[in-house]
Design a protein around this motif. Structure first.
Motif, PDB file in Angstrom:
ATOM      1  N   ASP A   1       0.813  -1.220   0.000  1.00  0.00           N
ATOM      2  CA  ASP A   1       0.000   0.000   0.000  1.00  0.00           C
ATOM      3  C   ASP A   1       0.845   1.268   0.000  1.00  0.00           C
ATOM      4  O   ASP A   1       0.399   2.323  -0.485  1.00  0.00           O
ATOM      5  CB  ASP A   1      -0.922   0.019   1.230  1.00  0.00           C
ATOM      6  CG  ASP A   1      -2.094  -0.937   1.092  1.00  0.00           C
ATOM      7  OD1 ASP A   1      -2.248  -1.531   0.007  1.00  0.00           O
ATOM      8  OD2 ASP A   1      -2.851  -1.085   2.067  1.00  0.00           O
TER       9      ASP A   1
ATOM     10  N   PHE B   1       3.253   2.126  -1.746  1.00  0.00           N
ATOM     11  CA  PHE B   1       3.751   2.579  -3.049  1.00  0.00           C
ATOM     12  C   PHE B   1       2.856   3.632  -3.695  1.00  0.00           C
ATOM     13  O   PHE B   1       3.317   4.409  -4.537  1.00  0.00           O
ATOM     14  CB  PHE B   1       3.932   1.385  -3.991  1.00  0.00           C
ATOM     15  CG  PHE B   1       4.989   0.417  -3.526  1.00  0.00           C
ATOM     16  CD1 PHE B   1       6.324   0.798  -3.484  1.00  0.00           C
ATOM     17  CD2 PHE B   1       4.649  -0.849  -3.104  1.00  0.00           C
ATOM     18  CE1 PHE B   1       7.297  -0.075  -3.039  1.00  0.00           C
ATOM     19  CE2 PHE B   1       5.618  -1.737  -2.660  1.00  0.00           C
ATOM     20  CZ  PHE B   1       6.948  -1.347  -2.628  1.00  0.00           C
ATOM     21  N   ASP B   2       1.607   3.685  -3.298  1.00  0.00           N
ATOM     22  CA  ASP B   2       0.679   4.665  -3.869  1.00  0.00           C
ATOM     23  C   ASP B   2       0.485   5.883  -2.984  1.00  0.00           C
ATOM     24  O   ASP B   2      -0.362   6.731  -3.286  1.00  0.00           O
ATOM     25  CB  ASP B   2      -0.687   3.997  -4.115  1.00  0.00           C
ATOM     26  CG  ASP B   2      -0.621   2.887  -5.142  1.00  0.00           C
ATOM     27  OD1 ASP B   2       0.141   3.048  -6.124  1.00  0.00           O
ATOM     28  OD2 ASP B   2      -1.309   1.865  -4.960  1.00  0.00           O
ATOM     29  N   ASP B   3       1.265   5.994  -1.925  1.00  0.00           N
ATOM     30  CA  ASP B   3       1.069   7.083  -0.982  1.00  0.00           C
ATOM     31  C   ASP B   3       1.779   8.347  -1.471  1.00  0.00           C
ATOM     32  O   ASP B   3       3.005   8.345  -1.656  1.00  0.00           O
ATOM     33  CB  ASP B   3       1.615   6.684   0.390  1.00  0.00           C
ATOM     34  CG  ASP B   3       1.180   7.660   1.465  1.00  0.00           C
ATOM     35  OD1 ASP B   3       1.678   8.801   1.453  1.00  0.00           O
ATOM     36  OD2 ASP B   3       0.327   7.283   2.287  1.00  0.00           O
TER      37      ASP B   3
ATOM     38  N   GLN C   1       5.782   9.201  -1.690  1.00  0.00           N
ATOM     39  CA  GLN C   1       6.318   9.453  -3.033  1.00  0.00           C
ATOM     40  C   GLN C   1       7.086  10.772  -3.076  1.00  0.00           C
ATOM     41  O   GLN C   1       8.180  10.844  -3.663  1.00  0.00           O
ATOM     42  CB  GLN C   1       5.175   9.463  -4.055  1.00  0.00           C
ATOM     43  CG  GLN C   1       4.562   8.104  -4.305  1.00  0.00           C
ATOM     44  CD  GLN C   1       3.316   8.184  -5.180  1.00  0.00           C
ATOM     45  OE1 GLN C   1       2.745   9.272  -5.359  1.00  0.00           O
ATOM     46  NE2 GLN C   1       2.888   7.056  -5.712  1.00  0.00           N
TER      47      GLN C   1
END
Length: 254
Positions: free
Chosen positions: A180, A182-184, A188
């Motif tokens: 999860d 990786f989409d934060d 990022q």
């Protein structure tokens, strides 16, 4: 706790010994498995295939909840060692305080396998503060570690505080929150600012709270990336931004 490598290899789901061997050859010295992962033999074969001497490795495994009745502790530990191909492990965990676990009956048997040299250290996993208080009442050997879920979306502050109060290690698992992170957008942004990856940022943040983390890494690139996270210095502002993320997501709830 100085002998606990800060970034270890979480092996749940790894079924190829070459991936374990590759991690060791890449620099991993902390390997974490469990009987319930059904891959202790894979990890053991990976250790045998690697070029690193056994004495340079920190190998941990865990007894599952159906092996915690007092009469099962020793045979289950011996079976785990046989699958690993080792005479002893560096750390043996009680995987969860559930199932056949009874502190007054289970933990003296854990003491016994420690005293007989089957494990150098004793730990627990997924124990909360009340569980830890009971464990200290019934263990003669000093508790070395509590392994808990830890990532930017799940922090057990009271459990970590107990470790600091009683001087044992915190080992964080699932630091990438099952992918999860990786989409934060916060992670990022920090990763871009630090010329790092999102995984490295999440692991480095976890290391601010834990003594070690055990991310899973199957490819050589990801293994090296995760290992390098120990050298990433996050600023106070970075840490505060991650702390401020308002989301709770326990990947492995009871």
């Amino acid at each position: 706790m100085d002998d606990l490598p800060p970034v270890g290899l979480g092996t749940m789901g790894i079924d190829d010994p070459n991936r374990v061997a590759a991690a060791i050859d890449a620099g991993y010295r902390h390997l974490d498995t469990a009987s319930v992962y059904d891959n202790e033999a894979v990890v053991g074969e990976g250790i045998a295939r690697a070029d690193t001497p056994r004495e340079e490795l920190f190998v941990a495994t865990k007894l599952w909840i159906d092996d915690l009745a007092p009469e099962r502790v020793r045979p289950a530990t011996e079976a785990a060692l046989e699958r690993l191909g080792l005479d002893s492990v560096d750390l043996l965990y009680v995987h969860r305080p559930r199932g056949d676990y009874k502190p007054a009956e289970t933990l003296p048997e854990i003491d016994a396998v420690h005293d007989d040299g089957l494990t150098e250290r004793v730990g627990v996993s997924n124990f909360l503060r009340g569980d830890l208080e009971l464990a200290r009442q019934h263990l003669d050997v000093d508790l070395f570690a509590n392994q808990i879920e830890l990532h930017p979306y799940w922090v057990e502050e009271a459990t970590i505080a107990d470790a600091r109060e009683h001087d044992y290690a915190v080992v964080g698992y699932s630091p990438l929150a099952n992918g999860d992170v990786f989409d934060d957008p916060v992670l990022q942004d920090i990763a871009a600012d630090r010329d790092a990856t999102v995984a490295q940022v999440a692991i480095a943040w976890c290391l601010e709270r834990a003594d070690a983390v055990i991310p899973k890494g199957t490819s050589r690139a990801h293994q090296r990336e995760n290992l390098a996270a120990a050298d990433l210095d996050l600023s106070g502002d970075d840490l505060a931004r991650i702390d401020a993320i308002e989301r709770e997501n326990e990947v492995f709830p009871e």
